[in-house]
Scaffold this motif. Structure first.
Motif, short mmCIF file in Angstrom:
data_model
loop_
_atom_site.label_atom_id
_atom_site.label_comp_id
_atom_site.label_asym_id
_atom_site.label_seq_id
_atom_site.Cartn_x
_atom_site.Cartn_y
_atom_site.Cartn_z
N UNK A 1 -25.87 -28.04 -12.09
CA UNK A 1 -26.42 -26.71 -12.38
C UNK A 1 -27.54 -26.79 -13.42
N UNK A 2 -27.30 -27.58 -14.46
CA UNK A 2 -28.32 -27.74 -15.50
C UNK A 2 -29.60 -28.31 -14.91
N UNK A 3 -29.43 -29.27 -14.02
CA UNK A 3 -30.59 -29.92 -13.41
C UNK A 3 -31.41 -28.90 -12.62
N UNK A 4 -30.67 -28.07 -11.85
CA UNK A 4 -31.39 -27.07 -11.05
C UNK A 4 -32.11 -26.07 -11.94
N UNK A 5 -31.43 -25.64 -13.01
CA UNK A 5 -32.05 -24.62 -13.87
C UNK A 5 -33.11 -25.21 -14.80
N UNK A 6 -32.72 -26.27 -15.52
CA UNK A 6 -33.60 -26.78 -16.57
C UNK A 6 -34.74 -27.64 -16.04
N UNK A 7 -34.43 -28.49 -15.07
CA UNK A 7 -35.46 -29.40 -14.59
C UNK A 7 -36.27 -28.78 -13.46
N UNK A 8 -35.58 -28.24 -12.46
CA UNK A 8 -36.31 -27.69 -11.32
C UNK A 8 -36.76 -26.25 -11.56
N UNK A 9 -36.09 -25.58 -12.47
CA UNK A 9 -36.48 -24.21 -12.80
C UNK A 9 -36.21 -23.22 -11.67
N UNK A 10 -35.14 -23.47 -10.91
CA UNK A 10 -34.83 -22.53 -9.81
C UNK A 10 -33.94 -21.40 -10.30
N UNK A 11 -34.06 -20.26 -9.64
CA UNK A 11 -33.20 -19.08 -9.93
C UNK A 11 -33.14 -18.79 -11.43
N UNK A 12 -34.31 -18.74 -12.03
CA UNK A 12 -34.35 -18.56 -13.50
C UNK A 12 -33.97 -17.15 -13.92
N UNK A 13 -34.03 -16.22 -13.02
CA UNK A 13 -33.57 -14.89 -13.37
C UNK A 13 -32.64 -14.35 -12.30
N UNK A 14 -31.58 -13.77 -12.76
CA UNK A 14 -30.61 -13.12 -11.87
C UNK A 14 -30.48 -11.69 -12.41
N UNK A 15 -31.25 -10.80 -11.83
CA UNK A 15 -31.36 -9.44 -12.39
C UNK A 15 -30.90 -8.43 -11.35
N UNK A 16 -29.78 -7.76 -11.60
CA UNK A 16 -29.33 -6.76 -10.64
C UNK A 16 -30.19 -5.51 -10.73
N UNK A 17 -30.39 -4.87 -9.60
CA UNK A 17 -31.12 -3.60 -9.67
C UNK A 17 -30.25 -2.58 -10.38
N UNK A 18 -30.89 -1.72 -11.11
CA UNK A 18 -30.16 -0.76 -11.95
C UNK A 18 -30.12 0.59 -11.29
N UNK A 19 -29.11 1.36 -11.68
CA UNK A 19 -28.98 2.70 -11.13
C UNK A 19 -28.97 3.70 -12.27
N UNK A 20 -29.68 4.78 -12.06
CA UNK A 20 -29.71 5.82 -13.09
C UNK A 20 -28.31 6.37 -13.36
N UNK A 21 -27.48 6.37 -12.32
CA UNK A 21 -26.14 6.94 -12.48
C UNK A 21 -25.36 6.22 -13.57
N UNK A 22 -25.72 4.95 -13.84
CA UNK A 22 -25.00 4.19 -14.86
C UNK A 22 -25.03 4.89 -16.21
N UNK A 23 -26.13 5.56 -16.47
CA UNK A 23 -26.27 6.23 -17.77
C UNK A 23 -25.21 7.30 -17.93
N UNK A 24 -24.75 7.84 -16.82
CA UNK A 24 -23.73 8.87 -16.89
C UNK A 24 -22.34 8.25 -16.91
N UNK A 25 -22.12 7.27 -16.08
CA UNK A 25 -20.76 6.76 -15.94
C UNK A 25 -20.33 5.86 -17.10
N UNK A 26 -21.28 5.19 -17.74
CA UNK A 26 -20.90 4.28 -18.81
C UNK A 26 -20.82 5.00 -20.14
N UNK A 27 -19.94 5.96 -20.22
CA UNK A 27 -19.89 6.76 -21.43
C UNK A 27 -19.00 6.14 -22.48
N UNK A 28 -17.96 5.45 -22.06
CA UNK A 28 -17.03 4.98 -23.07
C UNK A 28 -17.50 3.65 -23.64
N UNK A 29 -17.15 3.45 -24.87
CA UNK A 29 -17.49 2.19 -25.49
C UNK A 29 -16.54 1.12 -24.99
#
Lengths: 310, 468
Positions: free
Chosen positions: B428-456
């Protein structure tokens, strides 16, 4: 046993009374006004340099460093001299104060702060808002003049300065909103001019008496309003809560001696809107609160007597 | 975000991408939301790490955290002299100069006044150790090091330090703002300044120990890195990350225990990195997954957390370290410290090669003093730096044994297990650090999260606690 029960009842009721007393805050009373906004026929002086020379500043008020909320100011005081007058259509504030340095950061300056002055008004008639910029149930309208950007109308409505413990003790459970807003365009009705000479600022702030916006209180000849002054010294990095303020001052607008004529060129809105605090109907806020205090005191007496009998 | 410093070539493409997207406008001329510094050096603004001068971060007193700014309110915001006087060039001159023997030149102009100026400083003035004999001694990270040794030509060292807002878990900027204009988005932890609420007081800029909040003199409000949230919301990396030539930047989601943030921020200095790591939760733990679901974290965030390079590099492999944890803001940008330069020795055949037999024991003889890196990335805890560097060397040694010496993976794995790693980790390190593959894993965000994530509690994020 009976003695300790009485003491318990007494302390609970006294606590309730104290809490209510703290909650009601200062009330508008029939006391003599601190300031009289004299009626003058004709044009109000708009030019600050002329005002510095020609307008007599009849009133003086001491200001003290804001020491209630973060960030706390250094202890200190200042004094402003001022005059307030109206011509039946517009009201003018002429404010003069000493400041050794003219701080007016203009252009690409990122580490300096302007000299500034502000006047705070209650938005609603009735009970005066918390002096430190109101709360959500009782907001304030503010005109703030800064040396580099001029006058801006603001609305503040959340007593941001009170901590959670203080707010709960005062039964202020309203959710915290943005503490201060720039007022909407229709409330930007202030004209300003400023002049600095020989270690002294003269700032002229003029607005129409009438207002079409519920966020800006209408002022009428013959009526009374309340104001608070604040000044900031840019050289001391004063901004936000780092300031010197007065307490509430009552201002009575003299009756116009003759039918008013529009005499200044500031804005054209002159219609009047009367606004009362929401949820209080036609009964003045102070009356409700006074009645609550009396009821609690009566309850205290009744319970005390019952306790003695028991 | 994780930045792997060995891979940074100091090209400033990240800074330019950010500048072009966000701050190429009046009022922000001097502002580089992303900047790249050369170390040793004083950085941008000059000596920003010196909190005696700038008043940033938190101070632990009687087991309570207090803003340094609150202890002494006389700290001033940095001036243009601390940053630099922004300049442009008079390009017209290139076309209008009379023909001479030498190449035409364009005089520098003050960006505000448009008058000719004599440039005396810039946002990367100490680039490539330029003027290091004058500048480098003022670097605040020399504590415990005889800096004179490292300023000698044969012993000198350097590396690049790219910086953005750290989108901290225990922000100092937000509580410093009397107007509550600074806030952390609960759905992704991005720290923003509400431009409608900001009144330009600059308390936030003083409180930020990284000096990553910039006052806009045109609007009278403060601004900062927004982690390119419009891009992140659609699953794309920030502009700095996308444009990075060296592929040094890694972006991902981590799940963390929000309720323990204040406790972690109060850890003893030498335990701060450990406490910070302990906040990050194992995204494969069924209990964590359940609680995340209960808290309203969507499935794509949980999945992204399981594939997050940030989780692996900071938490699992303990390669990455926070910048100046002693500021106690729990920054959420992490750095894999540099090994650079790779140690080479003359071998029996009088050729330069890696001294692989002694490479791991020689960790303290690397060109960059461990102490310097520890001062920068571990509040002085050298063991945290050693652990990271040893693992970086172990992965090199592992692949060298396979590729050069012809060992099998199983044979070579001994060097990994010695440092707590597995063959799978190495791949895994080789793929990330040396080859630089899949450097970002970013889920798309939903506006609804702002409402549902109310509790700490356990929330998603590249950051995540909302105060007030």
């Amino acid at each position: 046993m009976r003695t300790s029960f009485e003491a318990l009842v007494l302390s609970i009721l006294l606590g309730i009374t104290l809490a209510i007393s703290l909650t009601v805050g200062p009330l508008v009373t029939g006391q003599a006004p601190d300031v009289t906004a004299k009626y003058v026929a004709g044009n109000l002086v708009q030019d600050a340099q002329t005002a510095m020379k020609d307008v007599a500043v009849e009133y003086k008020t001491g200001l003290t460093a804001q020491q209630i909320v973060y960030p706390l100011s250094d202890p200190g005081s200042a004094e402003i001299s001022y005059n307030v007058m109206h011509n039946g259509t517009h009201i003018a504030f002429y404010i003069k104060w000493k400041d050794e340095t003219k701080d007016m950061p203009i252009g690409d300056v990122i580490d300096q702060f302007p000299d500034a002055v502000a006047i705070q008004f209650p938005v609603f008639k009735g009970e005066l808002p918390y002096v430190c910029m109101g709360n959500t149930q009782n907001p304030v309208n503010i005109v703030m003049w800064k040396s580099n950007t001029g006058a801006e109308a603001l609305v503040s409505a959340s007593a941001y300065g009170r901590g959670q413990v203080q707010r709960e003790a005062l039964q202020m459970f309203e959710s915290r909103t943005r503490p201060i807003h720039t007022a909407p365009p229709e409330d930007q009705i202030w004209y300003s001019d400023a002049y600095y000479d020989n270690g002294e600022w003269m700032v002229v702030l003029i607005r129409p008496l009438g207002s079409t916006s519920p966020l800006t209180p209408s002022l009428e000849p013959g009526s009374t309003t309340s104001i608070v002054f604040a000044v900031w010294d840019g050289a001391k990095d004063e901004r936000g809560g780092l300031k010197k303020t007065s307490g509430w001052l009552t201002v009575e607008l003299e009756q116009a001696a003759a039918p008013a004529e529009a005499t200044t060129q500031t804005v054209t809105q002159t219609s009047t809107v009367t606004v009362t605090a929401p949820g209080k109907g036609g009964v003045p806020g102070w009356f409700v609160e006074f009645a609550v205090v009396i009821i609690v005191l009566l309850a205290l007496a009744v319970v005390y007597l019952l306790a003695r009998k028991g | 975000m994780v930045m792997v410093l060995d891979k940074c070539i100091g090209c400033h493409t990240c800074s330019l991408a950010c500048k072009n997207v966000w701050t190429d406008r009046e009022g922000q001329e001097y502002a580089w939301w992303n900047n790249v510094e050369t170390r040793p050096g004083v950085g941008y603004p000059k000596t920003w790490e010196n909190q005696d001068k700038y008043g940033g971060g938190w101070v632990l007193e009687d087991d309570k955290l207090r803003l340094r700014l609150e202890k002494d309110k006389h700290y001033k915001p940095p001036s243009l002299n601390d940053y630099y006087n922004p300049f442009d060039y008079d390009y017209e001159q290139l076309f209008t100069q009379e023909i001479l023997d030498q190449q035409p030149s364009a005089d520098p102009l003050d960006m505000y006044s448009r008058e000719k100026i004599d440039i005396k400083w810039g946002p990367n003035w100490d680039d490539d150790l330029a003027g290091a004999d004058v500048i480098a001694p003022h670097d605040p990270n020399w504590n415990g090091i005889d800096k004179q040794i490292y300023l000698n030509f044969k012993d000198v060292f350097m590396f690049y330090l790219p910086r953005i807002c750290n989108h901290c878990l225990n922000m100092a900027c937000a509580p410093a703002c009397p107007r509550k204009a600074v806030y952390k988005r609960p759905e992704d932890g991005i720290v923003l300044i509400d431009q409608n609420s900001c009144r330009g007081y600059r308390f936030c800029g003083i409180a930020c120990p990284y000096k990553k909040i910039y006052y806009n003199w045109k609007t009278g409000k403060s601004e900062k890195c927004i982690f390119c949230f419009p891009r992140v919301e659609t699953g794309q990396p920030p502009a700095c990350t996308l444009s990075c030539v060296g592929k040094i930047r890694y972006v991902g989601v981590v799940l963390y225990d929000e309720t323990r943030v204040p406790e972690a921020a109060k850890a003893p200095e030498d335990q701060l990195v450990k406490a910070h790591r302990e906040l990050i939760l194992d995204p494969f733990d069924p209990q964590v997954i359940k609680e995340a679901r209960d808290a309203g974290v969507p499935e794509n965030f949980i999945k992204a957390a399981q594939e997050s390079p940030v989780y692996y590099m900071f938490k699992k492999w303990e390669l990455a370290l926070p910048l100046h944890p002693e500021f106690r803001t729990l920054p959420m940008v992490f750095y894999v410290p540099p090994l650079n330069p790779v140690i080479t020795v003359l071998d029996r055949n009088n050729k330069y090669s890696a001294d692989y037999n002694s490479i791991i024991p020689a960790i303290d003889k690397l060109r960059i003093p461990i102490r310097y890196l520890a001062n920068m990335f571990a509040a002085g805890n050298e063991e945290e730096v050693r652990k990271s560097l040893k693992r970086l060397l172990a992965i090199r040694e592992f692949f060298r044994r396979i590729e050069v010496e012809g060992q099998s993976k199983a044979e070579a794995a001994a060097v990994l297990s010695e440092h707590g790693l597995t063959v799978n980790d190495a791949d895994m390190m080789y793929r990330w650090l040396a080859l630089g593959r899949n450097r970002w894993v970013i889920p798309t965000s939903k506006k609804e999260l702002r409402v549902t994530l109310t509790r700490r509690g356990k929330g998603p994020g590249m950051g995540g606690r909302q105060r007030g």
